[in-house]
Design an enzyme around this catalytic site. Structure first.
Site, short mmCIF file in Angstrom:
data_model
loop_
_atom_site.label_atom_id
_atom_site.label_comp_id
_atom_site.label_asym_id
_atom_site.label_seq_id
_atom_site.Cartn_x
_atom_site.Cartn_y
_atom_site.Cartn_z
N ASP A 23 20.26 55.94 71.79
CA ASP A 23 20.42 55.05 70.39
C ASP A 23 22.20 55.23 70.26
O ASP A 23 22.60 56.36 70.10
CB ASP A 23 19.74 55.52 69.10
CG ASP A 23 20.26 54.84 67.96
OD1 ASP A 23 20.65 53.84 68.06
OD2 ASP A 23 19.99 55.45 66.78
N ASP A 27 20.46 53.98 64.33
CA ASP A 27 19.44 53.44 63.45
C ASP A 27 18.12 54.06 63.81
O ASP A 27 17.07 53.72 63.74
CB ASP A 27 19.17 51.92 63.51
CG ASP A 27 18.83 51.34 65.03
OD1 ASP A 27 18.85 52.32 65.80
OD2 ASP A 27 18.60 50.45 65.23
N ASP A 31 19.37 51.44 72.34
CA ASP A 31 19.66 50.09 72.37
C ASP A 31 20.48 49.95 73.57
O ASP A 31 20.68 50.74 74.51
CB ASP A 31 20.63 49.87 71.17
CG ASP A 31 21.44 50.92 70.79
OD1 ASP A 31 22.10 51.62 71.53
OD2 ASP A 31 21.66 51.33 69.47
N ASP A 100 11.75 42.77 82.56
CA ASP A 100 10.48 42.35 82.46
C ASP A 100 10.24 41.09 82.09
O ASP A 100 10.92 40.45 81.33
CB ASP A 100 10.09 43.69 81.22
CG ASP A 100 8.62 44.32 81.53
OD1 ASP A 100 7.62 43.44 81.71
OD2 ASP A 100 8.64 45.48 81.32
N ASP A 201 4.71 41.35 83.94
CA ASP A 201 3.78 42.10 82.94
C ASP A 201 2.42 41.54 83.51
O ASP A 201 2.19 39.94 83.46
CB ASP A 201 4.11 42.14 81.73
CG ASP A 201 3.36 42.67 80.80
OD1 ASP A 201 3.43 43.91 80.87
OD2 ASP A 201 2.63 42.13 80.05
N GLU A 258 2.90 43.51 88.00
CA GLU A 258 1.87 44.44 87.48
C GLU A 258 0.51 43.81 87.47
O GLU A 258 0.28 42.81 86.97
CB GLU A 258 2.19 44.72 86.09
CG GLU A 258 1.37 45.74 85.45
CD GLU A 258 1.17 46.13 83.92
OE1 GLU A 258 0.93 47.19 83.40
OE2 GLU A 258 1.28 45.02 83.63
N HIS A 334 6.11 53.62 81.25
CA HIS A 334 5.84 53.81 79.76
C HIS A 334 4.58 53.56 79.33
O HIS A 334 3.91 53.61 78.19
CB HIS A 334 6.58 52.46 79.08
CG HIS A 334 5.94 51.13 79.51
ND1 HIS A 334 6.07 50.76 80.94
CD2 HIS A 334 5.42 50.25 78.88
CE1 HIS A 334 5.52 49.55 80.91
NE2 HIS A 334 5.16 49.19 79.59
N ASP A 335 3.39 53.34 80.32
CA ASP A 335 1.92 53.15 79.75
C ASP A 335 1.23 54.41 80.43
O ASP A 335 0.01 54.45 80.23
CB ASP A 335 1.21 51.82 80.69
CG ASP A 335 1.86 50.77 79.96
OD1 ASP A 335 2.45 50.70 78.83
OD2 ASP A 335 1.88 49.61 80.81
C1 GLC Z 1 1.54 45.68 80.42
C2 GLC Z 1 2.62 46.64 79.81
C3 GLC Z 1 2.02 47.30 78.33
C4 GLC Z 1 1.72 46.23 77.44
C5 GLC Z 1 0.65 45.41 78.03
C6 GLC Z 1 0.44 43.89 77.43
O1 GLC Z 1 0.55 46.31 81.01
O2 GLC Z 1 3.13 47.54 80.63
O3 GLC Z 1 3.26 47.92 77.92
O4 GLC Z 1 0.95 46.90 76.57
O5 GLC Z 1 0.95 44.71 79.53
O6 GLC Z 1 1.52 43.19 77.50
#
Ligand code: GLC
Length: 561
Positions: A23, A27, A31, A100, A201, A258, A334-335
């Site tokens: 950051d 905030d 960013d 993304d 995605d 993905e 991140h998942d």
């Molecule tokens: C993908 C993303 C995830 C998101 C999902 C819906 O799996 O990596 O973070 O919640 O798609 O967009």
């Protein structure tokens, strides 16, 4: 394969989750300026590419995966000038940026959806998937990936709309050629800016099966399994070929899809070597090996994966894509929970050594490796977060539906499962140093920090030559220098060994032998290591020969005889 190696086949990608990285304006939310400040760090690690999680305008119902304007930046992250500067600065350092692309769905606040929902005869009605109720209920039994039904009734027009994720993420209707054209135009806007590729995605879900048939309901479950019902639909390859023609062929980009629910035959189509669709996919099979045995609970579980099933699965992907398609290699994103906690051992005694072992196993495989922010310093799961601390909508919905509504599991058990598998394990702020808020922000962080930041942080890692960071740096350097890591043929050794994961990479003149002890015991094993073989990398400072110490990883390099 030796000739025609593409740049992305030798590259290592570093994933930045902007909200939690750095950051710059106090905030409490990371960013673009913060990322710019940390480019030197990513350069030092040696990564070639940054994949940025979504930074577009969004009401943040699913942390940016619900986009309300694809051509604008979320004000929390800055503005378009900040983005242009970040891209230019990254390019100055020879670092590429992959964006993304979230086009299975938009936000319900996107103009297209606001129009679509306004009346049945609106121009944009058919941009989304609307259906009449069937016997007063949802049009079919599909469940949302984040628990509950995948349909939402809209009072105004008396129809349901489809949302495979949360209600605020209505699915686009890819059958409509105007939708496809609008998406391709938007992508071209970013290509014209000079970005270097797209991470797409849930791209395996864009083509829904004709007639939207019910999915199979798992034992004890309430809804049809959407992955099985929806993934790899009848037109998905056609749509991606169209995207290739209209967008992707315009520049030498990198694309990774993905692909939840992808199997090998479909992966070979998505990521085929003639590049008619994408360059590679993220497959999910290895991520599902430690799912709950009760399918109604899906990923929510806390037992470790069996090494034999992990070997079997990763080897299948290594072998069956050879010379046909390209793998992506990942443990973390991140998942997913943190790799060292999931596959290694995050206790004080073994964290560093096992994080290096887990990295070794992945980074000598064939494919393009992805390193998720913090993985390179061995960040762990965040066991200090309690139910009220979680931010992630998937976790919140799991509590809501699986405990409160469907009573499939009790709260204490669920908390254990979330500590093992929840997405917030990966989303706590990047741990830069031991000062307040780990150097992430001078404000109040949007999500609690992992309590261990005073011990585990970048400044500590950079000061210690034996740190996980320098090990990753070396892995990346080796991949850049040794062609065999990109091209060698993969051969699994001892598939039934439940403790050691060993494999070879065999090239024309030389080979690598990669040995990883997955346990905290010392184990003796004999491998055929010729005298004089060089140790390329190891997480111990000496070689104990056939005796493999706790979480030991080592890679031998020697000439073929
Ligand atoms: C993908 C993303 C995830 C998101 C999902 C819906 O799996 O990596 O973070 O919640 O798609 O967009």
């Amino acid at each position: 394969m030796t000739e025609n190696i593409k740049w992305w086949q030798k590259a290592v990608v570093y994933q930045v989750y902007p909200r939690s990285f750095q950051d710059a304006d106090g905030d409490g939310i990371g960013d673009l300026k913060g990322i710019e400040q940390r480019l030197d760090y990513i350069e030092k690690l040696g990564a070639d590419v940054i994949w940025l999680n979504p930074i577009y305008s969004s009401p943040d119902k699913d942390n940016g995966y619900d986009i309300s304007n694809y051509e604008d930046i979320n004000v929390k992250f800055g503005n378009m000038l900040d983005f242009d500067r970040l891209l230019a600065k990254a390019h100055d350092k020879n670092i590429k940026i992959v964006m993304d692309l979230v086009v299975n769905h938009t936000s319900d606040q996107h103009d297209w959806f606001i129009e679509s929902r306004s009346s049945k005869d609106n121009d944009k009605r058919d941009f989304y998937i609307w259906r009449d109720p069937v016997n007063g209920h949802e049009p079919n039994n599909w469940g949302s990936f984040f628990s509950g039904p995948a349909w939402k009734f809209d009072e105004k027009t008396g129809q349901y709309y489809l949302h495979l994720f949360v209600e605020g993420q209505p699915d686009l209707n890819w059958k409509n050629s105007e939708v496809r054209q609008a998406v391709f135009d938007m992508m071209n806007f970013w290509v014209d800016k000079g970005i270097d590729g797209f991470r797409m995605d849930v791209i395996s879900l864009i083509s829904k099966p004709d007639g939207l048939p019910d999915g199979e309901v798992p034992d004890g479950g309430k809804y049809g399994n959407s992955d099985k019902a929806v993934a790899n639909g009848p037109h998905v390859h056609e749509y991606l070929q169209e995207m290739r023609q209209q967008v992707l062929n315009r520049a030498d980009m990198m694309t990774v899809g993905e692909a939840s629910g992808v199997d090998i035959p479909n992966a070979i189509k998505y990521a085929n070597s003639d590049s008619s669709e994408l360059n590679m996919v993220f497959q999910f099979e290895h991520m599902g090996l430690d799912n709950n045995p009760n399918p109604a609970l899906g990923k929510w579980y806390d037992k470790k994966v069996s090494l034999i099933s992990l070997k079997e699965n990763l080897s299948k992907w290594q072998n069956e894509l050879t010379d046909k398609a390209w793998n992506s290699l990942y443990w973390d994103n991140h998942d997913q929970p943190r790799a060292v906690s999931r596959y290694g051992n995050d206790s004080e005694e073994y964290r560093v050594i096992s994080a290096k072992m887990v990295a070794t196993l992945l980074h000598f495989m064939q494919g393009t490796p992805y390193v998720y922010q913090g993985e390179e310093i061995g960040m762990t799961n965040a066991y200090n977060l309690q139910r009220e601390d979680f931010d992630d909508v998937e976790i919140k919905n799991a509590f809501k539906y699986l405990i409160d509504k469907d009573h499939l599991v009790d709260e204490d058990t669920m908390l254990k499962y979330v500590h093992a598998k929840g997405r917030d394990n990966a989303r706590t702020p990047m741990q830069w140093d031991s000062t307040e808020n780990a150097g992430f922000t001078t404000g109040k962080p949007w999500i609690k920090l992992n309590a261990n930041f005073k011990k585990i942080n970048v400044s500590q890692a950079l000061a210690d030559p034996d740190s996980v960071f320098y090990y990753y740096q070396k892995l990346i350097k080796l991949r850049h220098e040794l062609a065999i890591i990109t091209t060698g043929k993969y051969q699994l050794l001892d598939p039934d060994d439940a403790q050691i994961y060993a494999y070879r990479r065999v090239g024309k003149d030389e080979q690598l032998l990669v040995i990883n002890n997955f346990t905290m015991q010392t184990i003796d094993r004999d491998y055929d290591v010729p005298a004089g073989a060089e140790i390329l990398i190891s997480n111990y400072n000496d070689d104990a020969g056939r005796s493999l110490r706790p979480y030991e990883a080592k890679v031998y390099r020697f000439a073929n005889n």
